[in-house]
Scaffold this active site. Structure first.
Site, PDB file in Angstrom:
ATOM      1  N   GLN A 123       0.830  -1.203   0.000  1.00 32.27           N
ATOM      2  CA  GLN A 123       0.000   0.000   0.000  1.00 32.27           C
ATOM      3  C   GLN A 123       0.866   1.254   0.000  1.00 32.27           C
ATOM      4  O   GLN A 123       0.395   2.336  -0.303  1.00 32.27           O
ATOM      5  CB  GLN A 123      -0.923   0.013   1.225  1.00 32.27           C
TER       6      GLN A 123
ATOM      7  N   GLU B 111     -13.120   5.084   4.035  1.00 30.84           N
ATOM      8  CA  GLU B 111     -13.166   4.437   5.340  1.00 30.84           C
ATOM      9  C   GLU B 111     -14.352   4.877   6.186  1.00 30.84           C
ATOM     10  O   GLU B 111     -14.696   4.224   7.168  1.00 30.84           O
ATOM     11  CB  GLU B 111     -11.837   4.700   6.051  1.00 30.84           C
TER      12      GLU B 111
ATOM     13  N   ARG C 266      -9.386  -0.553   7.386  1.00 29.80           N
ATOM     14  CA  ARG C 266     -10.319   0.341   6.697  1.00 29.80           C
ATOM     15  C   ARG C 266     -10.708   1.556   7.552  1.00 29.80           C
ATOM     16  O   ARG C 266     -11.878   1.894   7.713  1.00 29.80           O
ATOM     17  CB  ARG C 266     -11.578  -0.398   6.267  1.00 29.80           C
ATOM     18  N   CYS C 267      -9.698   2.171   8.148  1.00 28.54           N
ATOM     19  CA  CYS C 267      -9.986   3.402   8.872  1.00 28.54           C
ATOM     20  C   CYS C 267      -8.682   4.169   9.003  1.00 28.54           C
ATOM     21  O   CYS C 267      -7.607   3.627   8.818  1.00 28.54           O
ATOM     22  CB  CYS C 267     -10.544   3.118  10.258  1.00 28.54           C
TER      23      CYS C 267
END
Lengths: 804, 288
Positions: A237, A760, A384-385
């Site tokens: 990522q 997110e 996912r945040c």
């Protein structure tokens, strides 16, 4: 004008710029199975690595005997910590300032820990050989419960740092303690609590879970010893950061390290950090001189590479008796597992947990976080945040409900009463953030009106009466969550990773005939960057999005950036894209003015070209201007048309939203049905509404999974339970509720295009919404809080305990 | 997730398959749809030296009626069971069960024989076959023999089948016309094993239970026939207090493991709830 002249609307539509539901260009290859992922890479002579992993949670390694494995035909080498020690690579630095064992050094500290790395001709031989490596262990008492970590007689886990009284973030209180991070006004908060009319206190556990990208972590390392160059393909990522780390660890100059992240099958925070598999593959390739591939299987992914959450948050609110919140106090016990491999900006050991005052105007607050070691896999990542934002939002949004219950007040009303008002922005929070923009009252009211909130509450009252009369065994919960996120990390003054400021970048190059290639420092894992970045450029420069190619992930060609996580691509690299485009636009204006033989102040941008002010027929299209930039530039101007921007954001962005869930629960089985889920998101300027909707659907589905069952469980011996999709709750289309999406638009005042990021938000806002629905269903029976995950048996158990 | 080495054989007749299993010895395993055995091999919980794939043996496939019985070839897939007209008309309990096993892709390959033969307590069809009082026909080196489903399951992954024997067909006594049936399964998600499940097959006359059989899935080492509950309910009019007693009797014979589906007490309670619901639905479907 004749009929053939396109209208302004037609010209705008042709660009497929911002605000357009442009179809995702990457899906052409993804839906035809033509994506190119790491495991698609096949290089001549490539070998395969596989790990021998610890069977115990805590044990001393007495002996490792690899002779049988080495005797197996096709096996090339077996690496252990003893081989890495001379290279000083048996430990690697973590993003959180700790070190993590690459291969277990004398001790194993969690089940599944990497003990030896077997390299063989193919992955089948490697798997057979891994079984043949004999490891002799002496079992040690495991530490599984974080609440026991700092007990006087707790087992000592980290012998490598046992004498270190100072950690990366200050003094350590105990040999299993990592850090104590405090922020806010303790004295003021304590005083506010002492004089408060009403207070609530609840220990809110956010269980350990794990992202589930379809593609697990994997890499191919290839060392060219003649050139002295290392190429590393991987599911990264943050490829540029990986290159810097690889260069530092391997001692190879950064320009001779080529990191390439090809198509990535989902990340969700799992692919931010560096894992032992990467280091071992690099070392193996350096030692053996041929490419080495390492691919994690699903069980390895779930049980070893970074988990998320495992935050135990004792949360307190103080309020007046009519419901004005006067203070917040939170203590977090953070279970980091065996090594603190938390993927946060370096100065933030608990991420942005201090966003926990949420969307409310709370005058004073204090937050303390204690990080501890346990015999579990290391982490944790921001699943996912943005960093620890789901935890923070869960704490405040559960606490609001508990306070409303105690006050006998409707929780929507309590929220409205305490929201930061639109006129208070930019707003300074008690725990140190400056919220950029928001209009919470409008969003909340729109949500309540759309779902018919009052009617739902009336229906709930009727159902509760029917339940009390014994006419039904079904109860109804209405879950609300109103979240404020903090994304787009971040300003380099307070955000860095291993010392590298968290700016991001874009480089746009326009070719003579109008085709564009643009490269960013971020890396899409499914977010649709190839589609949306092109839309920004299309609107900014008046060039059709279809003529713009976006490229990311190759550190040789892309400008340096910090990668994609924490919803930072749009807030940071999206801003860089707009800024770079505007640099080009400024030059294009000069060229246009020269072509039109007027002063550059006398031309203005007009959709897809420049025109002379007041003389709209006198215009030059971007196509003409671009050609001229290369072939007839104005005197004293360099030819060409390209720009680069490194963008250091002045602030974070603060997306927000109002979610509402209606859930029916069968108390006899604990089986629930999500009848309705409404999600209103305000992510500022909307670049592609279709992609936003897709992001919201995906994030809500992951939120549903986490709230309702997705858990990494350990037994008392530290054995990982259910680390496969048989047990780990990954909802299918059958279980997934139907999502209703909606929006308001409050642009970010400091972002060049006003966008805030959205990927997110649905996860952050969704988890408390589901949990609040379950808790709301049981509130009338006297329950204040039921811990997640809300799987069938836990709901049933709660119902039984309440006498339902 | 990579299995150990194995040899692979794909015979085309039952005789050939039996011969192969006899000559390959105890380290060889018969392979049906592969949905139990292959995952175990990938986890290296099973490491057979040879697989004998039964998928090309035509004689093991299909459904037919033979006198008072319906005969199902062991390699008949769940998908075929869900679309077979004889099964739909005569034993609708079977397609109702198939429909809650795994997902469509797996049902295209997963077989009835594979589901019942390996003694996995999580599988759904064993309890259903016990409920229907089916008989399993086994072919081995010494010929064929028949074993009642109700006597086949000895422990988790232990059955009455001898090494070298393969299950060739399942013979089901054709239920009386108008019989009621239901399979109630509680699971966490599509593809999961049952947290608990109950099968009921009954006949009613003048609102009274004439005959009844009850099977329970995944709440013990083996599938269970709830004999005491059956005795309590036979001849009753399903009065609430009788149902309560029967459910208590059924719960009493469960002995589930505590796992990710929930602690043992929950799974036992769910076996009771599933039975209640299956009874109600089966009775509502019964004619007479």
């Amino acid at each position: 004008m004749n009929d053939m002249t396109p209208t302004r609307e037609e010209r705008e539509a042709k660009l497929q710029g911002m605000g357009c539901k442009r179809k995702r260009v990457e899906d052409v290859r993804f839906t035809q199975g033509r994506g190119q992922y790491v495991d698609d890479l096949k290089l001549p002579g490539m070998l395969f690595g596989d790990f021998v992993r610890s069977t115990y949670a805590h044990a001393r390694i007495k002996k490792i005997d690899a002779s049988a494995a080495l005797a197996l035909p096709g096996v090339k080498a077996v690496l252990t910590a003893a081989d890495l020690k001379p290279l000083n690579l048996h430990y690697m630095p973590t993003l959180a300032g700790d070190v993590q064992a690459v291969l277990a050094d004398e001790k194993v500290l969690f089940q599944g820990q990497e003990v030896a790395f077997v390299i063989a001709e193919d992955r089948y031989v490697a798997a057979d050989a891994a079984e043949l490596v004999e490891v002799e262990y002496e079992e040690l008492p495991p530490l599984v419960d974080p609440f026991q970590a700092m007990a006087e007689d707790a087992p000592l886990l980290r012998e490598d740092i046992k004498d270190k009284t100072e950690g990366a973030h200050g003094p350590r209180k105990h040999y299993n303690h990592i850090f104590d991070w405090q922020i806010g006004d303790k004295t003021g908060t304590d005083a506010a609590f002492q004089g408060a009319d009403v207070t609530i206190k609840e220990m809110l556990s956010y269980h350990r879970t794990h992202p589930s990208p379809l593609e697990t972590c994997q890499c191919v390392a290839s060392m060219d010893k003649i050139r002295g160059e290392l190429t590393l393909w991987g599911t990264f990522q943050a490829p540029h950061v990986i290159r810097t780390v690889a260069s530092m660890l391997a001692g190879i100059p950064e320009h001779k390290v080529h990191v390439i992240a090809p198509d990535i099958g989902g990340g969700f925070g799992n692919k931010v950090g560096a894992y032992p598999g990467y280091i071992c593959s690099v070392v193996a390739s350096i030692v053996l001189g041929v490419p080495v591939k390492w691919v994690e299987d699903r069980m390895e992914n779930l049980s070893t590479t970074s988990f998320a959450r495992d935050y135990h948050m004792t949360t307190e609110l103080a309020a007046t008796k009519d419901g004005k919140i006067t203070a917040m106090r939170v203590h977090v016990l953070a279970d980091h597992g065996a090594f603190d491999a938390c993927a946060d900006p370096s100065k933030w050991p608990a991420g942005f947990m201090n966003i926990c005052t949420g969307s409310y105007d709370i005058p004073v607050a204090h937050l303390a976080v204690d990080g501890v070691y346990t015999n579990k896999a290391p982490g944790g990542v921001a699943y996912r945040c943005s960093f620890r934002v789901t935890e923070a939002v869960y704490a405040i949004e559960r606490a609001i409900e508990i306070l409303a219950q105690k006050l006998g007040m409707d929780s929507a009303e309590l929220r409205m009463k305490n929201f930061i008002k639109a006129e208070q922005f930019p707003y300074q929070s008690a725990l140190g953030w400056e919220y950029d923009s928001g209009d919470y009252h409008t969003a909340m009211r729109k949500a309540l009106d759309t779902v018919g909130y009052d009617a739902l509450r009336a229906e709930q009252t009727a159902k509760r009466d029917a339940f009390r009369r014994g006419e039904t065994r079904e109860i109804m919960g209405i879950g609300i969550s109103f979240f404020t996120e903090i994304v787009g990390a971040g300003p380099t003054r307070n955000c860095d990773i291993l010392g590298i400021g968290m700016f991001d970048s874009a480089e746009i190059r326009i070719h003579p005939t109008g085709g564009v290639i643009a490269r960013m420092g971020t890396k899409s894992q499914g977010q649709g960057h190839e589609t949306t970045y092109a839309q920004i450029i299309a609107t900014e420069l008046g060039i059709p999005a279809d003529d713009i190619m976006i490229e990311e992930g190759n550190t040789d060609t892309a400008p340096y950036g910090l990668g994609t996580y924490g919803s930072r691509s749009t807030p940071v690299a999206g801003a860089a894209t707009a800024v770079a485009a505007r640099k080009i636009k400024a030059k294009a204006q000069m060229i246009a003015a020269h072509m039109l033989e007027v002063h550059h102040d006398d031309v203005e941008f007009d959709i897809d070209g420049f025109r002379v002010k007041g003389l709209p027929e006198k215009r030059k299209s971007m196509k003409e201007i671009v050609w001229a930039a290369y072939n007839q530039p104005p005197p004293n101007m360099e030819p060409g048309l390209e720009a680069v921007s490194y963008y250091d954001p002045p602030n974070m962005t603060y997306p927000f939203g109002a979610y509402l869930c209606v859930m029916d629960i069968d108390v006899d089985t604990g089986v629930y049905k999500v009848r309705r889920f409404y999600a209103l998101d305000d992510c500022g300027t909307r670049i592609n509404p279709m992609i936003i909707e897709g992001q919201v659907h995906g994030g809500l589905t992951e939120a549903f999974a986490v709230a309702m069952g997705q858990e990494i469980r350990y037994d008392e011996q530290g054995n990982v339970m259910g680390a496969s999709f048989m047990d780990f709750f990954l909802p299918t289309a059958v279980e997934t509720p139907v999502w209703e999406t909606d929006h308001t638009v409050t642009p970010s005042p400091h972002h060049p295009i006003g966008a805030k990021g959205v990927g997110e938000s649905p996860h952050v806002g969704g988890v408390p919404c589901f949990s609040n629905a379950v808790n709301d269903a049981f509130a009338f029976l006297g329950s204040t809080h039921i811990q997640m995950p809300h799987d069938h048996w836990r709901i049933w158990k709660a119902a039984r305990a309440l006498g339902a | 997730m990579i299995p150990a080495n194995f040899a692979y054989h794909r015979p085309s007749t039952i005789e050939e398959a039996v011969g192969l299993l006899a000559s390959l010895g105890e380290e060889a395993r018969a392979l049906a749809g592969g949905f139990s055995l292959i995952p175990m091999m990938k986890l290296r919980l099973a490491a057979p030296e040879a697989l004998v794939d039964l998928s090309r043996i035509a004689a093991l496939k299909g459904v037919r009626e033979e006198g008072p019985e319906i005969v199902v070839g062991a390699m008949t897939t769940q998908h075929q069971l869900m679309s077979d007209p004889i099964i739909a008309a005569k034993v609708p309990l079977i397609p109702e069960t198939s429909a809650v096993i795994a997902d469509p892709q797996i049902r295209y390959r997963g077989t009835l024989g594979g589901n019942v033969a390996n003694g996995d307590p999580g599988n759904d069809m064993p309890a259903v076959m016990m409920t229907l009082d089916a008989t399993y026909v086994l072919a081995g080196p010494n010929g064929t023999r028949s074993v009642k489903a109700r006597g086949f399951y000895e422990g988790a992954y232990f059955t009455a089948a001898e090494p070298g024997e393969i299950l060739t067909e399942i013979r089901i006594p054709t239920p009386a016309p108008g019989a009621g049936y239901a399979y109630e399964k509680l699971k966490r998600k599509v593809g999961d094993y049952a947290t608990a499940a109950a099968a009921v097959q009954l006949t009613m006359k003048a609102s009274t239970v004439e005959t009844i059989a009850i099977g329970l899935t995944n709440v013990s080492e083996t599938p269970l026939l709830a004999q005491d509950a059956m005795t309590i309910l036979a001849g009753s009019r399903l009065e609430p207090e009788v149902v309560d007693r029967a459910v208590a009797a059924a719960e009493a014979i469960t002995n589930p493991a505590s796992d990710g589906r929930g602690p043992a007490e929950y799974r036992t309670a769910m076996a009771g709830i599933m039975l209640r619901r299956a009874l109600a639905r089966a009775a509502s479907r019964a004619q007479g």
